[in-house]
Scaffold this motif. Sequence first.
Motif, short mmCIF file in Angstrom:
data_model
loop_
_atom_site.label_atom_id
_atom_site.label_comp_id
_atom_site.label_asym_id
_atom_site.label_seq_id
_atom_site.Cartn_x
_atom_site.Cartn_y
_atom_site.Cartn_z
N THR A 36 -59.35 -25.48 -70.44
CA THR A 36 -60.46 -26.41 -70.22
C THR A 36 -61.79 -25.73 -70.51
O THR A 36 -62.64 -26.25 -71.25
N THR A 37 -61.97 -24.55 -69.94
CA THR A 37 -63.23 -23.83 -70.11
C THR A 37 -63.41 -23.37 -71.54
O THR A 37 -64.50 -23.49 -72.11
N HIS A 38 -62.35 -22.85 -72.13
CA HIS A 38 -62.47 -22.35 -73.50
C HIS A 38 -62.78 -23.48 -74.48
O HIS A 38 -63.60 -23.31 -75.39
N ILE A 222 -59.49 -21.14 -90.49
CA ILE A 222 -60.11 -20.77 -89.22
C ILE A 222 -61.63 -20.79 -89.36
O ILE A 222 -62.19 -20.24 -90.30
N ALA A 223 -62.30 -21.43 -88.41
CA ALA A 223 -63.76 -21.53 -88.42
C ALA A 223 -64.41 -20.57 -87.44
O ALA A 223 -65.49 -20.04 -87.70
N GLU A 224 -63.80 -20.36 -86.27
CA GLU A 224 -64.27 -19.39 -85.28
C GLU A 224 -63.09 -18.63 -84.71
O GLU A 224 -62.01 -19.20 -84.54
N TRP A 225 -63.33 -17.37 -84.38
CA TRP A 225 -62.28 -16.58 -83.73
C TRP A 225 -62.94 -15.42 -82.99
O TRP A 225 -64.09 -15.06 -83.24
N GLY A 226 -62.18 -14.83 -82.04
CA GLY A 226 -62.72 -13.73 -81.26
C GLY A 226 -62.03 -13.64 -79.92
O GLY A 226 -60.83 -13.89 -79.80
N ILE A 227 -62.81 -13.30 -78.88
CA ILE A 227 -62.31 -13.16 -77.52
C ILE A 227 -63.02 -14.17 -76.64
O ILE A 227 -64.26 -14.25 -76.66
N ASN A 228 -62.26 -14.94 -75.88
CA ASN A 228 -62.92 -15.92 -75.01
C ASN A 228 -63.42 -15.24 -73.73
O ASN A 228 -63.22 -14.04 -73.53
N ARG A 229 -64.08 -16.02 -72.88
CA ARG A 229 -64.69 -15.40 -71.69
C ARG A 229 -63.65 -14.84 -70.73
O ARG A 229 -64.00 -14.04 -69.84
N PHE A 230 -62.36 -15.22 -70.88
CA PHE A 230 -61.30 -14.70 -70.04
C PHE A 230 -60.68 -13.42 -70.58
O PHE A 230 -59.76 -12.88 -70.00
N GLY A 231 -61.17 -12.98 -71.75
CA GLY A 231 -60.67 -11.75 -72.34
C GLY A 231 -59.47 -11.93 -73.23
O GLY A 231 -58.82 -10.95 -73.60
#
Length: 306
Positions: A36-38, A222-231
């Motif tokens: 939900t948050t992501h 893919i348009a965005e990628w990385g690490i979410n706020r949960f790691g």
Amino acid sequence: MQNKLRLLSVVTLALFTTFTACKKEAVSSDTSTEITTHAEDQSTVSSDMDAIANDVNVAVESTTNFSGRESNINSVCNATVAVDSVSNPRTITINYAGTNCFGTHIRSGVVVLSMPAGVRWKDAGATLTVTYKELKITRSSDNKAITLSGTQTFTNVSGGLMVNLANMTSIIHTITSSNMLIKFDDNTVRTWQIAKKRTFTYNNGVVITTTGTHVEGTRSNIAEWGINRFGHAFTTAITEPLVIRQDCEFRLTSGQVKHEGFGTAVVTFGLNASGEHTTCPGSGHYYYNVIYTGVNGNTHNVILPY
């Protein structure tokens, strides 16, 4: 043309603001706080950066020393724009201090556009460095905020200016970044990467088609990628191009995105109430379908208006 450029910025921002709200509502029924948050985080970051991209286009095309057009026009809402056409690289500094054109977000901070001397934005292959300096964007409806720092590279792949779009086949821009720092409202800071292509065409009005260009293993578009706020690592792919049409009041008329990394969420746009693709509904609703599959394999499906 000044009004047209401002309108493009306003309506695109309005659309993606709606997109963000809809996605939050769609996935909130699932028990997973993380998805939900992501989903909301990704939508917020993407839509806010798209809104800045529209301002960048307006600012560059409005400045003769950058664009190669014949006259300057005033441009960005509630921001001061300072142009340095003497230094190398030349710069346009946008200092935000107020609401956007539509009044949905409050923005404070600085974005600097840099272009080498002798380069004109209207030329094919022209590149522009866009540097975010602690740009805080606050959503007026609930005071939630993100702060953006880092650099992006804009490339005018095809050449041409939006002012001449009606007489051109298309204008193609790409936006890439490897170091966008995102500070969320819980003070978590993460690095995200960006790879998008935006194709502008004219068909009874402006048509904006956005796709992702990054490939990671078996995942493409893919348009965005990385690490979410949960790691946790994530990717967001545009699996069907996102299309915005002026002749449908600049609404998102079709497209699909897919979030992966800790479960899968697929969102499809441009549908009717039965979940089938439809033409522009005029003053009525489009609908979108959300399918979320958690790590436990449970699937949730819902169709909602936007």
